[in-house]
Motif scaffolding. Structure first.
Motif, short mmCIF file in Angstrom:
data_model
loop_
_atom_site.label_atom_id
_atom_site.label_comp_id
_atom_site.label_asym_id
_atom_site.label_seq_id
_atom_site.Cartn_x
_atom_site.Cartn_y
_atom_site.Cartn_z
N ASP A 1 -0.56 4.03 -1.63
CA ASP A 1 -1.51 4.99 -2.19
C ASP A 1 -1.82 6.12 -1.21
OD1 ASP A 1 -3.49 4.24 -0.32
OD2 ASP A 1 -4.02 2.51 -1.56
N ASP B 1 0.83 -1.21 0.00
CA ASP B 1 0.00 0.00 0.00
C ASP B 1 0.87 1.26 0.00
OD1 ASP B 1 -1.74 2.05 0.45
OD2 ASP B 1 -2.79 1.10 2.11
N TYR C 1 -4.91 6.75 -0.12
CA TYR C 1 -6.17 6.46 0.56
C TYR C 1 -5.84 5.96 1.96
CZ TYR C 1 -10.74 4.36 1.42
OH TYR C 1 -11.96 4.04 1.95
N PRO C 2 -6.16 6.77 3.00
CA PRO C 2 -5.64 6.44 4.33
C PRO C 2 -6.24 5.19 4.97
CG PRO C 2 -7.04 8.41 4.39
CD PRO C 2 -6.93 8.02 2.96
N GLY D 1 -7.31 2.27 3.69
CA GLY D 1 -7.31 0.98 3.01
C GLY D 1 -6.33 0.99 1.85
N ASN D 2 -6.26 -0.16 1.17
CA ASN D 2 -5.35 -0.32 0.03
C ASN D 2 -6.16 -0.33 -1.26
OD1 ASN D 2 -3.73 -1.31 -2.02
ND2 ASN D 2 -2.67 -2.78 -0.71
CA LIG Z 1 -3.75 3.29 1.67
#
Ligand SMILES: [Ca+2]
Length: 431
Positions: free
Chosen positions: A356, A354, A358-359, A361-362
């Protein structure tokens, strides 16, 4: 408490005294019966007065009842507490005495000369401890300095070393080429021109195109002489040819829900559906300024493309960060869709890694693919291959600027693509 009690007592005595005075005034003749009843203290003469007026008197006091405040009972508790405190103080005192005795014992070893030898030993130990502590401080400073240097080196060196080696290789190439002109029996200008350009290595498909290769095929390229060569598929037809293909989707024969290692090394069949591999893409884009072309075809036969004048994928150390710039084309700039959905300068994320934005989740896990996810996507060409419209999570091949693509209602059908292809070519290539 005691003071209050005393006040009560004294006021009672005063009251008795005032009654007594009143009684004295009426000794001979008590007229007021009410006053007599009200004051129970009686002063009476007893017997006959002696000569000189000294008379015997008698005071009658009724039994004395004093109402004490309710809190009086707590006196006992307070006394107990005081007693306890006393005991604690005395035990502390004893402790102190014991300690003092022990200290004295320690000072007095019992055998040999008391004091002096141990004092010396203590001083010695103290100075040793001081020395060690200053040594430790120095070591810590040195470690801090080294750590700072190491961090700088980590950041700077990777790129510097690569650039340095690249420039050395370029110099060598230049020297080798210039030696060509210094041979003793130089071939005539005509001979040189008629002779095909001899390459020992081909960096990418555009160089195969330059030497006359025109069929779309697999070729072996060596984008970086320090690294081994590898097979790529060359598109020699689209827009002048010379394209090195990085990715292709056309029938769903290859699963793109893969790990970091898979995306790093590449997977699939380079004649059909595949991901070339992030390490290879990095090598191809770092050796030359590259442009990216994306071709898309939907299930209605609509074909559109996106062209990015700048395309670079960093190395694994930098998590294969993407850079795309200067869009042109017909499919829309979905990679840089908006301020909130922008794949430019994003790290590569896979279902098992991960990176990304997006805090909670992946995105790679959620959309079953590896991609330069933001939080999460306005484009994803590595999504699941759907053979038709689909419902549920938008995990298919996606290009957010495609006509009608983003208008799907939540829970409604989502459209996907029949074909997708990503390929690169040097920016200054002239077909
Ligand atoms: Ca993430």
């Amino acid at each position: 408490m005691k003071l209050a009690t005393w006040c009560c007592l004294s006021s009672a005595v005063l009251a008795a005294y005032s009654c007594l005075v009143a009684a004295n005034n009426d000794t001979e003749e008590i007229k007021d019966q009410t006053a007599k009843d009200a004051c129970p203290v009686r002063l009476e003469s007893r017997g006959k007065c002696e000569q000189g007026g000294e008379c015997p008197y008698q005071v009658n006091l009724p039994p004395l009842t004093i109402q004490l405040p309710k809190q009086f009972g707590r006196m006992e508790e307070v006394f107990k507490e005081v007693q306890n405190l006393k005991e604690i103080v005395s035990s502390l005192k004893k402790c102190c005495q014991d300690s003092k005795l022990q200290a004295d014992d320690n000072r007095d070893p019992g055998t040999g000369d008391p004091g002096e030898e141990d004092d010396n030993r203590v001083t010695e130990l103290e100075s040793e401890v001081n020395k060690l502590s200053s040594d430790l401080k120095n070591a810590k400073k040195e470690i801090d300095v080294l750590q700072g240097r190491l961090e700088k080196l980590n950041l700077v060196n990777m790129n510097n070393v690569e650039n340095y080696v690249d420039s050395k290789v370029a110099n060598l190439t230049f020297v080798v080429n210039s030696l060509d002109g210094k041979c003793s029996k130089c071939p005539s200008q005509e001979q040189i021109q008629s002779r095909p350009v001899q390459h020992l290595i081909y960096k990418d498909c555009s160089e195969y195109y330059t030497i006359g290769k025109r069929s779309s095929e697999t070729y072996r390229v060596t984008p970086d002489p320090k690294n081994s060569s590898f097979e790529v598929y060359c598109d020699m037809e689209t827009m002048g040819g010379g394209w090195t293909v990085l990715q292709a989707r056309l029938d769903g024969s290859t699963n793109f829900n893969k790990t970091w290692q898979d995306y790093k090394a590449g997977f699939g069949n380079i004649r059909k559906e595949f991901w070339l591999g992030n390490d290879k893409i990095h090598l191809l884009t770092k050796s030359n300024e590259m442009i990216l072309r994306i071709d898309l075809e939907d299930f209605n036969g609509v074909k559109l493309y996106a062209l990015y004048d700048e395309f670079y994928v960093a190395n694994e150390f930098l998590k294969y960060r993407l850079h795309v710039g200067n869009y042109n084309g017909t499919a829309g700039d979905a990679l840089r869709f908006s301020k909130h959905y922008n794949h430019d300068m994003k790290f590569f994320t896979t279902p098992d890694r991960d990176n990304d934005r997006y805090p909670s989740g992946n995105c790679g896990h959620f959309y079953s693919s590896g991609w330069w996810f933001d939080a999460c996507l306005s484009a994803n060409l590595n999504g699941k291959y759907y053979h038709q419209k689909y419902r549920g999570v938008r995990n298919g091949i996606f290009w957010g600027t495609w006509p009608g693509m983003s208008e799907a209602q939540p829970g409604g059908y989502k459209s996907s693509f029949k074909k997708a292809k990503m390929m690169i070519r040097p920016k200054h290539f002239k077909p």
